[in-house]
Design an enzyme around this catalytic site. Structure first.
Site, PDB file in Angstrom:
ATOM      1  N   ASN A   9     -12.810  -5.888  -2.754  1.00 11.36           N
ATOM      2  CA  ASN A   9     -11.816  -5.311  -1.842  1.00 11.36           C
ATOM      3  C   ASN A   9     -11.824  -3.802  -2.062  1.00 11.36           C
ATOM      4  O   ASN A   9     -11.280  -3.317  -3.041  1.00 11.36           O
ATOM      5  CB  ASN A   9     -10.431  -5.891  -2.142  1.00 11.36           C
ATOM      6  N   TRP A  10     -12.476  -3.106  -1.130  1.00 10.01           N
ATOM      7  CA  TRP A  10     -12.598  -1.647  -1.302  1.00 10.01           C
ATOM      8  C   TRP A  10     -11.322  -0.907  -0.918  1.00 10.01           C
ATOM      9  O   TRP A  10     -11.236   0.308  -1.096  1.00 10.01           O
ATOM     10  CB  TRP A  10     -13.773  -1.131  -0.454  1.00 10.01           C
ATOM     11  N   LYS A  11     -10.361  -1.587  -0.352  1.00 12.86           N
ATOM     12  CA  LYS A  11      -9.125  -0.931   0.108  1.00 12.86           C
ATOM     13  C   LYS A  11      -9.507   0.264   0.991  1.00 12.86           C
ATOM     14  O   LYS A  11     -10.474   0.189   1.717  1.00 12.86           O
ATOM     15  CB  LYS A  11      -8.259  -0.524  -1.081  1.00 12.86           C
ATOM     16  N   HIS A  95      -2.528  -9.628   1.350  1.00 10.62           N
ATOM     17  CA  HIS A  95      -2.684  -8.864   0.111  1.00 10.62           C
ATOM     18  C   HIS A  95      -1.325  -8.237  -0.237  1.00 10.62           C
ATOM     19  O   HIS A  95      -0.573  -7.838   0.652  1.00 10.62           O
ATOM     20  CB  HIS A  95      -3.747  -7.783   0.300  1.00 10.62           C
ATOM     21  N   GLU A  97      -0.481  -5.411  -1.164  1.00  9.84           N
ATOM     22  CA  GLU A  97      -0.242  -4.075  -0.576  1.00  9.84           C
ATOM     23  C   GLU A  97       0.185  -4.198   0.887  1.00  9.84           C
ATOM     24  O   GLU A  97       1.006  -3.404   1.371  1.00  9.84           O
ATOM     25  CB  GLU A  97      -1.504  -3.202  -0.733  1.00  9.84           C
ATOM     26  N   GLU A 167      -3.046 -13.220  -7.123  1.00  6.21           N
ATOM     27  CA  GLU A 167      -3.065 -11.835  -7.576  1.00  6.21           C
ATOM     28  C   GLU A 167      -1.680 -11.432  -8.068  1.00  6.21           C
ATOM     29  O   GLU A 167      -0.824 -11.053  -7.255  1.00  6.21           O
ATOM     30  CB  GLU A 167      -3.478 -10.913  -6.429  1.00  6.21           C
ATOM     31  N   GLY A 173      -4.562  -3.029  -9.926  1.00  2.00           N
ATOM     32  CA  GLY A 173      -4.787  -1.591 -10.060  1.00  2.00           C
ATOM     33  C   GLY A 173      -4.089  -0.972 -11.260  1.00  2.00           C
ATOM     34  O   GLY A 173      -3.998   0.250 -11.357  1.00  2.00           O
ATOM     35  N   SER A 213      -7.110  -6.348 -11.796  1.00  2.00           N
ATOM     36  CA  SER A 213      -7.837  -5.649 -12.859  1.00  2.00           C
ATOM     37  C   SER A 213      -8.971  -6.482 -13.469  1.00  2.00           C
ATOM     38  O   SER A 213      -9.236  -6.400 -14.669  1.00  2.00           O
ATOM     39  CB  SER A 213      -6.873  -5.154 -13.944  1.00  2.00           C
TER      40      SER A 213
END
Ligand code: PEP
Length: 254
Positions: A9-11, A95, A97, A167, A173, A213
């Site tokens: 997941n490159w965000k 997700h 976020e 998650e 992160g 992480s």
């Protein structure tokens, strides 16, 4: 034997030159084993370039978000049909976020999941507790209720495949990882919940990924756990050599 699913997941990171370099380095790493399946989820403007860069390799491309609606007057949104049209196979849904920054509710997450499935896109449905929820001792209840709410009205799926990602929000992160044993325990709770919703067989075959992480150093111990069927990786997926090391840990756990 389920194949381990390793998802990047490159965000909101990476420009075109970095994307091209990533796929070149990853190809050089020669991860060809059928024991792992690889997915990369770049930002929206680069999806088509990623599909092109990954063509002929074993890497599939996923989006990080999708609209719950069909075509129409939804400025700034992207329809699930557009994603399949350009060759995307996967999509991340719910997700943390998206939930915390863009106020996505379980109901919306459920609608997006249903929409993705309806066009043949494989959703990766993310759930997980916040630090406050963990400290309040409601980790299990949180993921159970996120699943129940999002899966309301969605039938058990194998094709397209509905994948789950656990998650813990406090591990995303932050450099803090759930211990492999604790992650496995919560995966077990998720599998039990899936069994209650879809039955034992569907729950057994469902793939549940861990995210938070994950990195080359801890990938093998996470992937050795019986309920952990793959990893969803943010920061450590931006460099192809790090992603390749994690993928290699899925080929030979331990
Ligand atoms: C993620 O964003 O899905 C994630 C797991 O991020 P990180 O690996 O950086 O914690």
């Amino acid at each position: 034997m389920k194949r381990k699913l390793i998802v990047a997941n490159w965000k909101m990171n990476q420009l075109l030159a970095q994307l091209r370099q990533f796929f070149k380095t990853l190809a050089d790493a020669k991860i060809t084993s059928d024991a792992v399946e690889l997915v990369v989820c770049p930002s929206l403007p680069y999806l088509a370039s990623a599909v092109e860069a990954a063509s002929g390799s074993k890497v599939a491309i996923g989006a990080q978000n999708v609209s719950e609606c069909d075509f129409g007057a939804f400025t700034g949104e992207v329809a699930a049909q557009m994603l399949t049209d350009i060759g995307c196979k996967w999509v991340l849904i719910g997700h943390s976020e998206r939930r915390s920054l863009y106020h996505e509710t379980d109901e919306l997450v459920g609608k997006k999941t249903a929409k993705a499935l309806s066009v043949g896109l494989n959703p990766i449905l993310c759930v997980g507790e916040t630090l406050a929820q963990r400290e309040a001792g409601i980790t299990d209840a949180t993921v159970q209720s996120q699943l129940r709410a999002a899966l309301k009205g969605i039938a058990a799926q194998t094709q397209p495949e509905l994948v789950f990602a656990y998650e813990p929000v406090w591990a995303i992160g932050t450099g803090k990882t759930a211990t492999a044993e604790e992650a496995n325990r919560v995966h077990g709770v998720i599998r039990q919940e899936l069994a209650a919703i879809y039955g034992e067989a569907a729950a057994r075959s469902a793939r549940i990924l861990y995210g938070g992480s994950a990195k080359p150093d801890n990938a093998a111990s996470l992937l050795q756990q019986p309920h952990i069927d793959g990893l969803l990786i943010g920061g450590a997926s931006l460099a192809a050599d790090s992603f390749a090391k994690i993928a290699a840990a899925g080929v030979v756990p331990g």
